[in-house]
Design a protein around this motif. Structure first.
Motif, PDB file in Angstrom:
ATOM      1  N   THR A  63       0.868  -1.179  -0.054  1.00  0.00           N
ATOM      2  CA  THR A  63      -0.108  -0.055  -0.073  1.00  0.00           C
ATOM      3  C   THR A  63       0.888   1.310   0.143  1.00  0.00           C
ATOM      4  O   THR A  63       0.582   2.300  -0.658  1.00  0.00           O
ATOM      5  CB  THR A  63      -0.774   0.048   1.392  1.00  0.00           C
ATOM      6  OG1 THR A  63      -1.621  -1.256   1.152  1.00  0.00           O
ATOM      7  CG2 THR A  63      -1.869   1.412   1.248  1.00  0.00           C
ATOM      8  N   SER A  66       2.776   1.600  -3.505  1.00  0.00           N
ATOM      9  CA  SER A  66       1.663   1.968  -4.409  1.00  0.00           C
ATOM     10  C   SER A  66       1.427   3.735  -4.129  1.00  0.00           C
ATOM     11  O   SER A  66       1.256   4.136  -5.158  1.00  0.00           O
ATOM     12  CB  SER A  66       0.240   1.419  -4.165  1.00  0.00           C
ATOM     13  OG  SER A  66       0.677   0.101  -4.388  1.00  0.00           O
ATOM     14  N   TRP A  67       1.456   3.984  -3.036  1.00  0.00           N
ATOM     15  CA  TRP A  67       1.353   5.374  -2.883  1.00  0.00           C
ATOM     16  C   TRP A  67       2.712   6.271  -3.351  1.00  0.00           C
ATOM     17  O   TRP A  67       2.411   7.244  -3.976  1.00  0.00           O
ATOM     18  CB  TRP A  67       1.325   5.974  -1.335  1.00  0.00           C
ATOM     19  CG  TRP A  67       1.030   7.215  -0.939  1.00  0.00           C
ATOM     20  CD1 TRP A  67       1.994   7.871  -0.365  1.00  0.00           C
ATOM     21  CD2 TRP A  67      -0.082   8.142  -1.113  1.00  0.00           C
ATOM     22  NE1 TRP A  67       1.499   9.406  -0.390  1.00  0.00           N
ATOM     23  CE2 TRP A  67       0.285   9.300  -0.816  1.00  0.00           C
ATOM     24  CE3 TRP A  67      -1.466   7.823  -1.595  1.00  0.00           C
ATOM     25  CZ2 TRP A  67      -0.562  10.446  -0.782  1.00  0.00           C
ATOM     26  CZ3 TRP A  67      -2.402   8.875  -1.570  1.00  0.00           C
ATOM     27  CH2 TRP A  67      -1.830  10.043  -1.356  1.00  0.00           C
ATOM     28  N   ILE A  83      -3.420   3.440   8.082  1.00  0.00           N
ATOM     29  CA  ILE A  83      -3.087   2.155   7.726  1.00  0.00           C
ATOM     30  C   ILE A  83      -2.465   1.347   8.786  1.00  0.00           C
ATOM     31  O   ILE A  83      -2.814  -0.020   9.012  1.00  0.00           O
ATOM     32  CB  ILE A  83      -2.043   2.350   6.364  1.00  0.00           C
ATOM     33  CG1 ILE A  83      -2.834   3.082   5.227  1.00  0.00           C
ATOM     34  CG2 ILE A  83      -1.808   1.036   5.850  1.00  0.00           C
ATOM     35  CD1 ILE A  83      -4.178   2.331   4.711  1.00  0.00           C
ATOM     36  N   LEU A 128      -7.615  -2.949   2.074  1.00  0.00           N
ATOM     37  CA  LEU A 128      -6.374  -2.705   1.378  1.00  0.00           C
ATOM     38  C   LEU A 128      -6.180  -3.083  -0.071  1.00  0.00           C
ATOM     39  O   LEU A 128      -5.421  -2.069  -0.862  1.00  0.00           O
ATOM     40  CB  LEU A 128      -5.131  -3.377   2.303  1.00  0.00           C
ATOM     41  CG  LEU A 128      -5.183  -2.913   3.748  1.00  0.00           C
ATOM     42  CD1 LEU A 128      -3.996  -3.592   4.414  1.00  0.00           C
ATOM     43  CD2 LEU A 128      -4.774  -1.376   3.911  1.00  0.00           C
ATOM     44  N   ILE A 131      -7.811  -0.107  -1.562  1.00  0.00           N
ATOM     45  CA  ILE A 131      -7.262   1.117  -1.652  1.00  0.00           C
ATOM     46  C   ILE A 131      -6.008   1.083  -2.693  1.00  0.00           C
ATOM     47  O   ILE A 131      -5.810   2.028  -3.657  1.00  0.00           O
ATOM     48  CB  ILE A 131      -6.526   1.226  -0.118  1.00  0.00           C
ATOM     49  CG1 ILE A 131      -7.730   1.756   1.007  1.00  0.00           C
ATOM     50  CG2 ILE A 131      -5.545   2.299  -0.248  1.00  0.00           C
ATOM     51  CD1 ILE A 131      -8.354   2.934   0.681  1.00  0.00           C
ATOM     52  N   ASN A 132      -5.419  -0.042  -2.745  1.00  0.00           N
ATOM     53  CA  ASN A 132      -4.216  -0.173  -3.675  1.00  0.00           C
ATOM     54  C   ASN A 132      -4.755  -0.066  -5.057  1.00  0.00           C
ATOM     55  O   ASN A 132      -4.060   0.677  -6.025  1.00  0.00           O
ATOM     56  CB  ASN A 132      -3.426  -1.541  -3.536  1.00  0.00           C
ATOM     57  CG  ASN A 132      -2.498  -1.573  -2.538  1.00  0.00           C
ATOM     58  OD1 ASN A 132      -1.279  -1.200  -2.676  1.00  0.00           O
ATOM     59  ND2 ASN A 132      -2.871  -2.004  -1.216  1.00  0.00           N
TER      60      ASN A 132
END
Length: 204
Positions: A63, A66-67, A83, A128, A131-132
């Protein structure tokens, strides 16, 4: 993970996260192999909890990757804790025996007893993944460079293959059936997914 995210030195954060993820994946594959191959007739509760913990840590690390991929962005204390904190609570519940009561391996059958709190783990894991996916789809829409778009698409594809297969065969199906079925799918998904994921690192 916290040290990497909030380190004063912000250089190469994606490389550090990538190395951490690879280490966690190797640890998961080793734990999974011991759980389902090398210990066919023992109480494997601790190994089962270990596999769950590593799966969660891999997804949490993904996660943040990815951010920050391909351009690093400030995570912020609040966003990071949103998170990290629920994930830490779930890890504590796991190791206190509040999510998995017992896991037994006997005569090539792998049975498991989950608690009524286990759906919290399933929900957070699926959350999650979503979100990703949202982060990567947004970056795909805003990316103008064709090479970057291809990298993001490949990464998204690998991430979905890896985590959806793992969620269904390694977490959700055992919760429904009370035993592990097609246990080889989860590590196979990780290997296939990380072929795509590693291709991203090579391209970068």
């Amino acid at each position: 993970l916290i040290f990497i995210i909030y380190s004063p030195s912000s250089t190469a954060i994606t490389s550090k996260l990538f190395i951490l993820i690879l280490v966690l994946v190797i640890a998961y594959l080793v734990s999974h192999t011991i759980h389902f191959v090398l210990m066919p007739s023992f109480d494997v509760t601790a190994l089962d909890i270990s596999c769950h913990s590593l799966l969660l840590m891999i997804l949490v690390s993904l996660t943040f990757f990815s951010w920050n991929y391909p351009v690093q962005k400030e995570i912020g204390i609040t966003r990071g804790l949103l998170i990290i904190f629920p994930s830490t609570v779930l890890l504590i519940l796991l190791w206190n025996g509040n999510l998995i009561h017992e896991s037994q391996a006997s005569m090539e059958m792998f049975s498991v007893k989950f608690s009524f709190l286990y759906p919290l783990f399933l929900f957070w894991y699926l959350f999650l993944i979503v979100i990703n996916s949202i982060l990567l789809i947004h970056k795909l829409k805003t990316a103008h460079d064709s090479n970057l778009r291809n990298q993001l698409l490949l990464y998204l594809f690998g991430l979905i293959i890896t985590n959806i297969a793992t969620f269904f065969f390694g977490l959700f199906l055992p919760w429904i059936l009370g035993l592990y079925y097609l246990v080889e799918v989860s590590p196979l998904a990780f290997l296939i997914g990380f072929i795509f994921f590693t291709a991203i690192a090579i391209g970068k």
